[in-house]
Scaffold this motif. Structure first.
Motif, short mmCIF file in Angstrom:
data_model
loop_
_atom_site.label_atom_id
_atom_site.label_comp_id
_atom_site.label_asym_id
_atom_site.label_seq_id
_atom_site.Cartn_x
_atom_site.Cartn_y
_atom_site.Cartn_z
N LEU B 83 0.81 -1.24 -0.03
CA LEU B 83 0.14 -0.02 0.03
C LEU B 83 0.87 1.31 0.12
N LEU B 84 0.45 2.32 -0.67
CA LEU B 84 1.05 3.55 -0.85
C LEU B 84 1.20 4.06 0.53
N PRO B 85 2.27 4.77 1.21
CA PRO B 85 2.06 5.52 2.62
C PRO B 85 1.68 6.78 2.30
N ASN B 94 2.10 7.53 -14.31
CA ASN B 94 2.43 7.18 -12.94
C ASN B 94 3.71 7.50 -12.32
N MET B 95 4.10 8.73 -12.98
CA MET B 95 5.66 8.91 -12.47
C MET B 95 5.57 9.47 -10.86
N GLY B 96 4.26 9.70 -10.53
CA GLY B 96 4.23 10.15 -9.23
C GLY B 96 4.66 9.04 -8.25
N VAL B 97 4.59 7.80 -8.54
CA VAL B 97 5.26 6.81 -7.87
C VAL B 97 6.51 6.58 -8.53
N LEU B 98 7.72 7.40 -7.97
CA LEU B 98 8.95 7.30 -8.78
C LEU B 98 9.82 5.97 -8.81
N GLU B 99 9.92 5.47 -7.65
CA GLU B 99 10.77 4.43 -7.40
C GLU B 99 10.31 3.33 -6.54
N VAL B 100 10.55 2.16 -6.72
CA VAL B 100 10.03 1.14 -5.81
C VAL B 100 11.25 0.10 -5.78
N SER B 101 11.65 -0.43 -4.68
CA SER B 101 12.68 -1.24 -4.63
C SER B 101 12.96 -1.99 -3.47
N PRO B 102 13.44 -3.13 -3.07
CA PRO B 102 13.53 -3.70 -2.03
C PRO B 102 14.30 -3.13 -0.94
N ASP B 103 13.73 -3.16 0.30
CA ASP B 103 14.71 -2.57 1.24
C ASP B 103 16.22 -2.94 1.41
N SER B 104 16.31 -4.18 1.29
CA SER B 104 17.46 -4.62 1.46
C SER B 104 18.42 -4.16 0.27
N ASN B 105 18.17 -3.76 -0.79
CA ASN B 105 18.88 -3.29 -1.72
C ASN B 105 18.07 -2.38 -2.78
N HIS B 141 -4.39 3.06 -4.46
CA HIS B 141 -3.32 3.31 -3.38
C HIS B 141 -2.40 2.32 -3.16
N ALA B 142 -2.85 1.30 -4.21
CA ALA B 142 -2.09 -0.08 -4.00
C ALA B 142 -0.96 -0.37 -5.04
N ILE B 143 0.07 -0.90 -4.96
CA ILE B 143 1.04 -1.18 -5.85
C ILE B 143 1.17 -2.92 -5.96
N ILE B 144 0.73 -3.16 -7.22
CA ILE B 144 0.74 -4.84 -7.44
C ILE B 144 1.97 -5.21 -8.07
N PHE B 145 2.77 -5.88 -7.44
CA PHE B 145 3.99 -6.56 -8.35
C PHE B 145 3.64 -7.60 -9.29
N THR B 146 4.57 -7.74 -10.20
CA THR B 146 4.16 -8.85 -11.24
C THR B 146 4.87 -10.29 -10.67
N LYS B 147 5.37 -10.24 -9.76
CA LYS B 147 5.82 -11.47 -9.05
C LYS B 147 5.67 -11.68 -7.74
N ARG B 160 9.82 5.66 -3.26
CA ARG B 160 10.04 7.11 -3.46
C ARG B 160 8.99 7.58 -4.21
N LEU B 161 8.20 8.79 -3.36
CA LEU B 161 7.04 9.16 -4.31
C LEU B 161 7.28 10.87 -4.61
N VAL B 162 6.56 11.42 -5.56
CA VAL B 162 6.67 12.44 -5.91
C VAL B 162 5.63 13.14 -5.09
N VAL B 163 5.67 13.75 -4.04
CA VAL B 163 4.74 14.53 -3.21
C VAL B 163 5.36 15.35 -2.14
N MET B 164 4.96 16.11 -1.80
CA MET B 164 5.32 17.01 -0.58
C MET B 164 4.67 16.63 0.76
N ASP B 165 5.07 15.55 1.34
CA ASP B 165 4.32 15.12 2.34
C ASP B 165 4.62 15.71 3.54
N ILE B 166 4.05 16.78 4.08
CA ILE B 166 4.55 17.73 5.25
C ILE B 166 3.89 16.93 6.45
N ALA B 167 3.30 15.84 6.52
CA ALA B 167 2.75 15.18 7.58
C ALA B 167 3.77 14.75 8.24
#
Lengths: 239, 211
Positions: B83-85, B94-105, B141-147, B160-167
């Motif tokens: 789920l998108l934070p 959908n460039m608003g969702v700029l990057e998604v990667s595993p936490d470990s790498n 608000h969900a990201i569905i992975f292909t695997k 990484r999201l393109v948003v100014m999340d001041i919260a």
């Protein structure tokens, strides 16, 4: 030997154009399409496989086969080619259970031609046909039917692939990188409504130019060879 | 560097002509919320009018919010879901969702796909599995992975999201907004609150009238 992957080429284009990964999939599709076309004509990638002959003397074609270059049998380190025989029956012979069987097990005999078939009509010479080193390419069955006298368990098939196998993506000739990049850039413009006709045309010509350069690089013809061709063709005229 | 508090106070001063009233019709908390909205509006305008007009497509790094440890769960048939934070701004592709990667790498980025493209890709020889990479599509608000990436112990991702999340910031933490945005944000928020009038005082009590 140095080889590049499609991934490397696509990311090179993205870097050059300042695009993010959001364009990756589209560029990868264009790169794959270009590679497929190049493999047909310019890159001269011929794949070779050893195929098992089944019990009704045919071999199944690989899924990525586009055209057959040669089929033969192993003979030491050489491959002895087979000869295509247009007279081989395209139909399968089926037994009472519906299974495919060789034709030499057929019990019905065609008595229309008494004795041997007049094979001279079909260009095979007179007498019985006993050429065991023949085959017929049957794309509708996705098989190559071998002569039923073929005595080997395997056949060597050399063919042109459409580059749809996994290893094609990681084994791209470095000479082809500029051509593939030019193709990607052209297709990005072609499928984008914001570019004018002139810009699209320029990008297309750039791709065609790169393809000509690739053909020139892959062409083994040298000036020495041309000279020898001329020299061999020279004969003295009878006086 | 501006903070939520400093920006809200400046706006309140301007709204009330330099004399902020405790009984003001506009509360500081409302202003802070409006600052976040105005920032993202300006951010989107900036992307289209400046970034894309210059032929660039990659959003400015200052506009990017990073979220670590976003949970991933198995989903459907051999897929995974996260789920998108926060909701990013709406950008092409959908460039608003700029990057998604595993936490470990986090340098090993997943491949972004547009909605429905994973299905189209399945029929494409050679690239049907994205050359072994993992892709993702964004649906709401969900990201569905292909695997199903949880199979290889990837249970959290780095987004990484393109948003100014001041919260994400408290009222005294400096905000990562470009200096030139501060004035524009204050103008936008002022426009929102200028029409807000203090309520009419209705006298309906005996003590108010006097005995």
């Amino acid at each position: 030997m140095k080889l590049y992957s499609l991934d490397h080429i696509v990311k090179s284009v993205l870097l050059a154009k300042g695009y993010s990964l959001h364009f990756y999939m589209q560029c990868l599709l264009h790169a794959r399409n270009c590679l497929r076309e190049l493999v047909f004509d310019d890159l001269r990638v011929v794949k070779t496989v050893l195929l098992d002959v089944n019990d009704y003397y045919s071999v199944s074609l690989p899924c990525d086969l586009v055209d057959v270059v040669r089929i033969g049998v192993l003979y030491g380190q050489h491959v002895r080619p087979l000869v295509e025989d247009t007279g081989i029956n395209r139909l399968n012979n089926l037994d009472s259970a519906g299974l495919k069987v060789p034709y030499y097990t057929a019990t019905d005999s065609n008595t229309l031609y008494y004795g041997y078939l007049p094979t001279a009509l079909w260009g095979g010479g007179t007498g019985s046909r006993s050429y065991n080193d023949t085959y017929k390419f049957l794309p509708e069955r996705k098989e190559i039917q071998l002569n039923e006298g073929f005595g080997y368990a395997n056949a060597v098939l050399e063919y042109i692939s459409d580059s749809s196998c996994a290893d094609s993506a990681t084994a791209v000739d470095p000479y082809a990188q500029a051509t593939i990049e030019a193709y990607i850039k052209w297709q990005l413009m072609e499928n984008n409504r914001t570019y004018g006709l002139g810009e699209k045309r320029d990008a297309k010509y750039e791709y065609i130019t790169q393809r000509k350069i690739l053909r020139a690089r892959k062409d083994p013809l040298t000036t020495d060879m041309v000279r020898r061709i001329f020299q061999r063709s020279v004969t003295s005229a009878p006086k | 560097m501006a903070t939520k508090k400093s920006l809200a106070e400046q706006i309140l001063y301007k709204l009330q002509g330099g004399f902020p009233d405790i009984a003001s019709a506009v509360d500081e908390r409302d202003i802070i919320e409006a600052i976040g909205q105005a920032l993202n509006t300006i951010l989107k305008m900036q992307h289209f009018s400046v970034t894309m007009a210059a032929g660039e497509t990659i959003p400015d790094g200052l506009m990017v919010a990073t979220y670590e440890g976003v949970a991933v769960a198995p989903y459907g048939n051999k897929k995974a879901k996260a789920l998108l934070p926060a909701m990013p701004i709406s950008l092409p592709r959908n460039m608003g969702v700029l990057e998604v990667s595993p936490d470990s790498n986090f340098k090993c980025l997943y491949i972004p796909l547009m909605a429905g493209q994973s299905h189209l890709l399945q029929e494409q020889p050679l690239i049907s599995d994205l050359l072994g990479e993992v892709g993702y599509e964004v649906y709401g608000h969900a990201i569905i992975f292909t695997k199903d990436i949880t199979i290889d112990n990837t249970v959290t991702v780095y987004i990484r999201l393109v948003v100014m999340d001041i919260a994400k910031y408290d009222i005294y933490t400096p905000l990562p907004i470009p200096r030139d945005y501060e004035g524009a944000v204050m103008e936008e928020v002022l426009k929102m609150f200028v029409p807000v009038q203090p309520g009419e005082k209705i006298v309906d009590s005996y003590t108010e009238r006097g005995a």
